[in-house]
Design a protein around this motif. Sequence first.
Motif, mmCIF file in Angstrom:
data_model
loop_
_atom_site.group_PDB
_atom_site.id
_atom_site.type_symbol
_atom_site.label_atom_id
_atom_site.label_comp_id
_atom_site.label_asym_id
_atom_site.label_seq_id
_atom_site.Cartn_x
_atom_site.Cartn_y
_atom_site.Cartn_z
ATOM 1 N N THR A 7 0.861 -1.179 0.000
ATOM 2 C CA THR A 7 0.000 0.000 0.000
ATOM 3 C C THR A 7 0.892 1.222 0.000
ATOM 4 O O THR A 7 2.062 1.143 0.377
ATOM 5 N N SER A 8 0.353 2.343 -0.412
ATOM 6 C CA SER A 8 1.162 3.554 -0.508
ATOM 7 C C SER A 8 0.382 4.772 -0.050
ATOM 8 O O SER A 8 -0.840 4.836 -0.190
ATOM 9 N N ALA A 9 1.114 5.725 0.473
ATOM 10 C CA ALA A 9 0.560 7.032 0.828
ATOM 11 C C ALA A 9 1.615 8.074 0.497
ATOM 12 O O ALA A 9 2.819 7.805 0.565
ATOM 13 N N THR A 10 1.145 9.252 0.149
ATOM 14 C CA THR A 10 2.045 10.349 -0.199
ATOM 15 C C THR A 10 1.747 11.547 0.685
ATOM 16 O O THR A 10 0.587 11.930 0.850
ATOM 17 N N ALA A 11 2.806 12.112 1.250
ATOM 18 C CA ALA A 11 2.681 13.323 2.060
ATOM 19 C C ALA A 11 3.258 14.497 1.275
ATOM 20 O O ALA A 11 4.276 14.366 0.595
ATOM 21 N N THR A 12 2.582 15.629 1.390
ATOM 22 C CA THR A 12 3.082 16.867 0.795
ATOM 23 C C THR A 12 2.956 17.970 1.841
ATOM 24 O O THR A 12 1.995 18.007 2.607
ATOM 25 N N GLY A 13 3.926 18.834 1.896
ATOM 26 C CA GLY A 13 3.852 19.972 2.805
ATOM 27 C C GLY A 13 4.244 19.692 4.234
ATOM 28 O O GLY A 13 3.985 20.519 5.108
ATOM 29 N N ARG A 18 -0.709 17.638 3.671
ATOM 30 C CA ARG A 18 -1.708 16.569 3.601
ATOM 31 C C ARG A 18 -0.985 15.248 3.424
ATOM 32 O O ARG A 18 0.129 15.188 2.922
ATOM 33 N N VAL A 19 -1.690 14.187 3.783
ATOM 34 C CA VAL A 19 -1.235 12.834 3.496
ATOM 35 C C VAL A 19 -2.434 12.082 2.929
ATOM 36 O O VAL A 19 -3.553 12.212 3.434
ATOM 37 N N ALA A 20 -2.194 11.364 1.845
ATOM 38 C CA ALA A 20 -3.283 10.629 1.205
ATOM 39 C C ALA A 20 -2.778 9.286 0.704
ATOM 40 O O ALA A 20 -1.664 9.168 0.194
ATOM 41 N N SER A 21 -3.625 8.280 0.878
ATOM 42 C CA SER A 21 -3.315 6.974 0.294
ATOM 43 C C SER A 21 -3.581 7.060 -1.202
ATOM 44 O O SER A 21 -4.371 7.884 -1.670
ATOM 45 N N ASP A 22 -2.910 6.209 -1.956
ATOM 46 C CA ASP A 22 -3.062 6.236 -3.412
ATOM 47 C C ASP A 22 -4.498 5.983 -3.851
ATOM 48 O O ASP A 22 -4.938 6.510 -4.862
ATOM 49 N N ASP A 23 -5.231 5.206 -3.062
ATOM 50 C CA ASP A 23 -6.633 4.926 -3.415
ATOM 51 C C ASP A 23 -7.601 5.963 -2.834
ATOM 52 O O ASP A 23 -8.806 5.853 -2.990
ATOM 53 N N LYS A 24 -7.061 6.970 -2.136
ATOM 54 C CA LYS A 24 -7.823 8.080 -1.536
ATOM 55 C C LYS A 24 -8.743 7.657 -0.379
ATOM 56 O O LYS A 24 -9.579 8.433 0.046
ATOM 57 N N VAL A 25 -8.612 6.421 0.109
ATOM 58 C CA VAL A 25 -9.373 6.024 1.294
ATOM 59 C C VAL A 25 -8.966 6.920 2.465
ATOM 60 O O VAL A 25 -9.798 7.355 3.247
ATOM 61 N N LEU A 26 -7.670 7.190 2.576
ATOM 62 C CA LEU A 26 -7.171 8.171 3.536
ATOM 63 C C LEU A 26 -6.811 9.443 2.775
ATOM 64 O O LEU A 26 -6.114 9.388 1.765
ATOM 65 N N ASP A 27 -7.279 10.565 3.256
ATOM 66 C CA ASP A 27 -6.911 11.866 2.706
ATOM 67 C C ASP A 27 -7.043 12.849 3.856
ATOM 68 O O ASP A 27 -8.138 13.313 4.171
ATOM 69 N N LEU A 28 -5.929 13.116 4.529
ATOM 70 C CA LEU A 28 -5.965 13.809 5.810
ATOM 71 C C LEU A 28 -5.104 15.066 5.823
ATOM 72 O O LEU A 28 -4.002 15.086 5.267
ATOM 73 N N GLN A 29 -5.611 16.074 6.497
ATOM 74 C CA GLN A 29 -4.855 17.293 6.763
ATOM 75 C C GLN A 29 -3.857 17.004 7.870
ATOM 76 O O GLN A 29 -4.196 16.380 8.865
ATOM 77 N N GLY A 43 -6.827 18.346 12.195
ATOM 78 C CA GLY A 43 -5.887 17.550 11.419
ATOM 79 C C GLY A 43 -5.250 16.480 12.270
ATOM 80 O O GLY A 43 -5.573 16.305 13.446
ATOM 81 N N THR A 44 -4.334 15.772 11.683
ATOM 82 C CA THR A 44 -3.660 14.678 12.362
ATOM 83 C C THR A 44 -2.156 14.895 12.305
ATOM 84 O O THR A 44 -1.673 15.822 11.651
ATOM 85 N N THR A 45 -1.437 14.042 12.994
ATOM 86 C CA THR A 45 0.025 14.095 13.012
ATOM 87 C C THR A 45 0.583 12.744 12.572
ATOM 88 O O THR A 45 -0.110 11.724 12.662
#
Length: 139
Positions: A7-13, A18-29, A43-45
């Motif tokens: 599985t994969s997630a990408t963080a930006t900033g 934000r951090v989001a899983s590639d399938d967008k199930v997770l998309d969090l501030q 948001g989350t940490t």
Amino acid sequence: MSALFTTSATATGGRKGRVASDDKVLDLQLVSPKELGGPGGEGTTPEQLFAAGYSACFDGALDVIILKEKAEVSSTSVKADVHFLKDESDDGYKIAVTINAHLEGVDEETAKDLIDKAHAFCPYSKATNGNIDVELNII
């Protein structure tokens, strides 16, 4: 060794992104907590995400061990407290984890044995072994 699941997630900033899983199930501030000099807020940490993953993985490992040992446990819950600490060795930061496990229906000695075996079996525990301090508690 071939992966059974990826599985994969990408963080930006960073902590303000934000951090989001590639399938967008997770998309969090993401937010930087006030305790670290950030603004806090909605948001989350990364530490909350790690706590969520570790507690879920450990509880799953505990379920496997309970089945293997044929223990009479009626329910379990696992809370992972992730501690953000100053690392004196390099003036940076590190984390430590306290696992608080509750096993309903068994005595404390049996619970300790099952938790120790789950810790040896859990993929998160294996990944952190020797890298961070992990304390195991029965609650």
